[in-house]
Design an enzyme around this catalytic site. Structure first.
Site, PDB file in Angstrom:
ATOM      1  N   HIS A 266       7.602 -35.496  60.889  1.00  0.00           N
ATOM      2  CA  HIS A 266       7.348 -35.497  59.449  1.00  0.00           C
ATOM      3  C   HIS A 266       8.435 -34.644  58.784  1.00  0.00           C
ATOM      4  O   HIS A 266       9.330 -34.123  59.473  1.00  0.00           O
ATOM      5  CB  HIS A 266       5.945 -34.974  59.148  1.00  0.00           C
ATOM      6  CG  HIS A 266       5.624 -33.668  59.810  1.00  0.00           C
ATOM      7  ND1 HIS A 266       6.310 -32.500  59.532  1.00  0.00           N
ATOM      8  CD2 HIS A 266       4.713 -33.333  60.763  1.00  0.00           C
ATOM      9  CE1 HIS A 266       5.821 -31.508  60.260  1.00  0.00           C
ATOM     10  NE2 HIS A 266       4.855 -31.999  61.029  1.00  0.00           N
TER      11      HIS A 266
ATOM     12  N   HIS B 250       9.408 -31.280  60.425  1.00  0.00           N
ATOM     13  CA  HIS B 250      10.327 -31.387  61.564  1.00  0.00           C
ATOM     14  C   HIS B 250      11.755 -31.675  61.074  1.00  0.00           C
ATOM     15  O   HIS B 250      12.723 -31.107  61.584  1.00  0.00           O
ATOM     16  CB  HIS B 250       9.921 -32.548  62.476  1.00  0.00           C
ATOM     17  CG  HIS B 250       8.586 -32.404  63.147  1.00  0.00           C
ATOM     18  ND1 HIS B 250       7.543 -33.265  62.900  1.00  0.00           N
ATOM     19  CD2 HIS B 250       8.135 -31.518  64.067  1.00  0.00           C
ATOM     20  CE1 HIS B 250       6.503 -32.924  63.655  1.00  0.00           C
ATOM     21  NE2 HIS B 250       6.829 -31.862  64.363  1.00  0.00           N
TER      22      HIS B 250
ATOM     23  N   ASP C 184       3.780 -22.603  62.921  1.00  0.00           N
ATOM     24  CA  ASP C 184       3.080 -22.178  64.137  1.00  0.00           C
ATOM     25  C   ASP C 184       3.469 -20.724  64.400  1.00  0.00           C
ATOM     26  O   ASP C 184       4.273 -20.421  65.280  1.00  0.00           O
ATOM     27  CB  ASP C 184       3.453 -23.101  65.297  1.00  0.00           C
ATOM     28  CG  ASP C 184       2.996 -24.523  65.013  1.00  0.00           C
ATOM     29  OD1 ASP C 184       1.804 -24.800  65.152  1.00  0.00           O
ATOM     30  OD2 ASP C 184       3.843 -25.348  64.603  1.00  0.00           O
TER      31      ASP C 184
HETATM   32  P1  AMP Z   1       5.321 -29.779  66.983  1.00  0.00           P
HETATM   33  O1  AMP Z   1       5.917 -31.146  67.045  1.00  0.00           O
HETATM   34  O2  AMP Z   1       3.987 -29.715  66.319  1.00  0.00           O
HETATM   35  O3  AMP Z   1       5.348 -29.072  68.323  1.00  0.00           O
HETATM   36  O4  AMP Z   1       6.272 -28.926  66.035  1.00  0.00           O
HETATM   37  C1  AMP Z   1       7.654 -28.833  66.321  1.00  0.00           C
HETATM   38  C2  AMP Z   1       8.257 -27.766  65.436  1.00  0.00           C
HETATM   39  O5  AMP Z   1       8.084 -28.128  64.063  1.00  0.00           O
HETATM   40  C3  AMP Z   1       7.584 -26.390  65.610  1.00  0.00           C
HETATM   41  O6  AMP Z   1       8.590 -25.388  65.617  1.00  0.00           O
HETATM   42  C4  AMP Z   1       6.700 -26.311  64.396  1.00  0.00           C
HETATM   43  O7  AMP Z   1       6.426 -24.981  63.993  1.00  0.00           O
HETATM   44  C5  AMP Z   1       7.550 -27.032  63.355  1.00  0.00           C
HETATM   45  N1  AMP Z   1       6.725 -27.492  62.232  1.00  0.00           N
HETATM   46  C6  AMP Z   1       5.525 -28.124  62.314  1.00  0.00           C
HETATM   47  N2  AMP Z   1       5.015 -28.327  61.065  1.00  0.00           N
HETATM   48  C7  AMP Z   1       5.928 -27.832  60.191  1.00  0.00           C
HETATM   49  C8  AMP Z   1       5.982 -27.745  58.756  1.00  0.00           C
HETATM   50  N3  AMP Z   1       5.001 -28.207  57.974  1.00  0.00           N
HETATM   51  N4  AMP Z   1       7.074 -27.153  58.197  1.00  0.00           N
HETATM   52  C9  AMP Z   1       8.081 -26.675  58.981  1.00  0.00           C
HETATM   53  N5  AMP Z   1       8.083 -26.732  60.336  1.00  0.00           N
HETATM   54  C10 AMP Z   1       7.023 -27.297  60.944  1.00  0.00           C
END
Ligand code: AMP
Length: 287
Positions: free
Chosen positions: A34, A37, A150
């Site tokens: 999204h 990311h 996170d």
């Molecule tokens: P994930 O795919 O959920 O493991 O997230 C991958 C990376 O994207 C992690 O470093 C998350 O903290 C970051 N992330 C997830 N949601 C957001 C957001 N809304 N804004 C910025 N970074 C994000």
């Protein structure tokens, strides 16, 4: 943009970039990309010519009772979006590539990590730190970008880098939100109409607390009572925790200061959502 699925191809592509004198930026994700990311990819790209994105739904960080099988997988759309944001190399390993045999060694955080998400999801952070260590060793990036979204994860990865002397610079990126303030998350797609509307109360509770703090209230009990009252306006939202913590150990504080974080986790139906806000930062603008 090159897509690789095995370790030898990844190492070869990174070695070529390194031989060309490129700086290596790294953005680890679980896919279902999204705008949050994508902001991390753009941030890495602003600092590095070679940007490695990994897409891997890591089974090690899911408990048997959790949503590993349901976790969204949207590889084709992810690759298209990653290309438009400047990713140059995408690593999409299968489980057998990351975990080819029985594992004898893991990266397990100390007991201090057993609070918040660590308490609710036992073993989760050992799974995260183990896969992040493996990915760091595979990519050997100069810079790795993680999201503040996170917060406890980012804090533990900072501790991993410090305590185990990992040669990487971490960059923690701000939270990207929907117009009503809801922090973007791959799990938001599970929220139906009512739940989606109710989910806005998480960021509203953070704003309530941050706004009262900005008027001079430092007493945590008063601040949390305000935020809690806001959360309770939505009966379908069940908070796991709402707290104000210090930025280093994420321990609860009694009196709030600039730089402390308000953290919240709540279930909306079957979907668990996390959010946080650093006191002193501009308030998220809510529509
Ligand atoms: P994930 O795919 O959920 O493991 O997230 C991958 C990376 O994207 C992690 O470093 C998350 O903290 C970051 N992330 C997830 N949601 C957001 C957001 N809304 N804004 C910025 N970074 C994000």
């Amino acid at each position: 943009m090159q897509v690789v699925r095995d370790v030898a191809s990844l190492r070869g592509a990174v070695a070529s970039a390194r031989a060309r004198g490129e700086r290596i930026g790294f953005v680890p994700t679980m896919g279902a990309l999204h705008a949050g990311h994508l902001s991390l990819i753009e941030r890495a790209r602003a600092q590095c010519t070679c940007v490695v994105l990994s897409i891997f739904v890591n089974p090690l960080q899911f408990a048997p009772t959790e949503d590993l099988a349901q976790y969204p997988r949207t590889e084709q759309a992810d690759l298209a979006a990653a290309a438009t944001c400047g990713a140059t190399l995408v690593f999409v390993p299968g489980v057998e590539v990351m975990y080819p045999g029985a594992r004898v060694v893991s990266v397990v955080p100390e007991r201090i990590a057993d609070r918040w998400e660590g308490a609710i999801r036992p073993g989760h952070f050992a799974g995260v730190l183990t896969v992040v260590t493996k990915l760091f060793n595979l990519v050997q990036p100069d810079i790795a970008v993680f999201g503040q979204k996170d917060l406890q994860q980012a804090t533990l990865i900072r501790a991993l880098v410090r305590d185990l002397d990992v040669p990487v610079t971490l960059d923690i990126a701000p939270i990207i939100r929907e117009v009503d303030g809801l922090a973007l998350s791959s799990r938001n797609r599970f929220l139906d109409g009512d739940a989606r509307r109710a989910a806005g109360v998480l960021s509203q509770s953070l704003v309530t607390i941050a706004a009262r703090f900005a008027t001079g209230t430092a007493d945590v009990r008063a601040l949390i009572a305000d935020g809690d009252a806001r959360l309770r306006t939505e009966s379908s939202v069940h908070a796991d925790y709402l707290s104000i913590v210090d930025p280093i150990g994420l321990a609860p504080v009694r009196s709030a200061s600039v730089g402390d974080f308000v953290i919240v986790a709540a279930r909306v139906g079957a979907t668990r959502l996390l959010d946080n806000h650093r006191l002193g930062d501009p308030l998220p603008l809510l529509s």
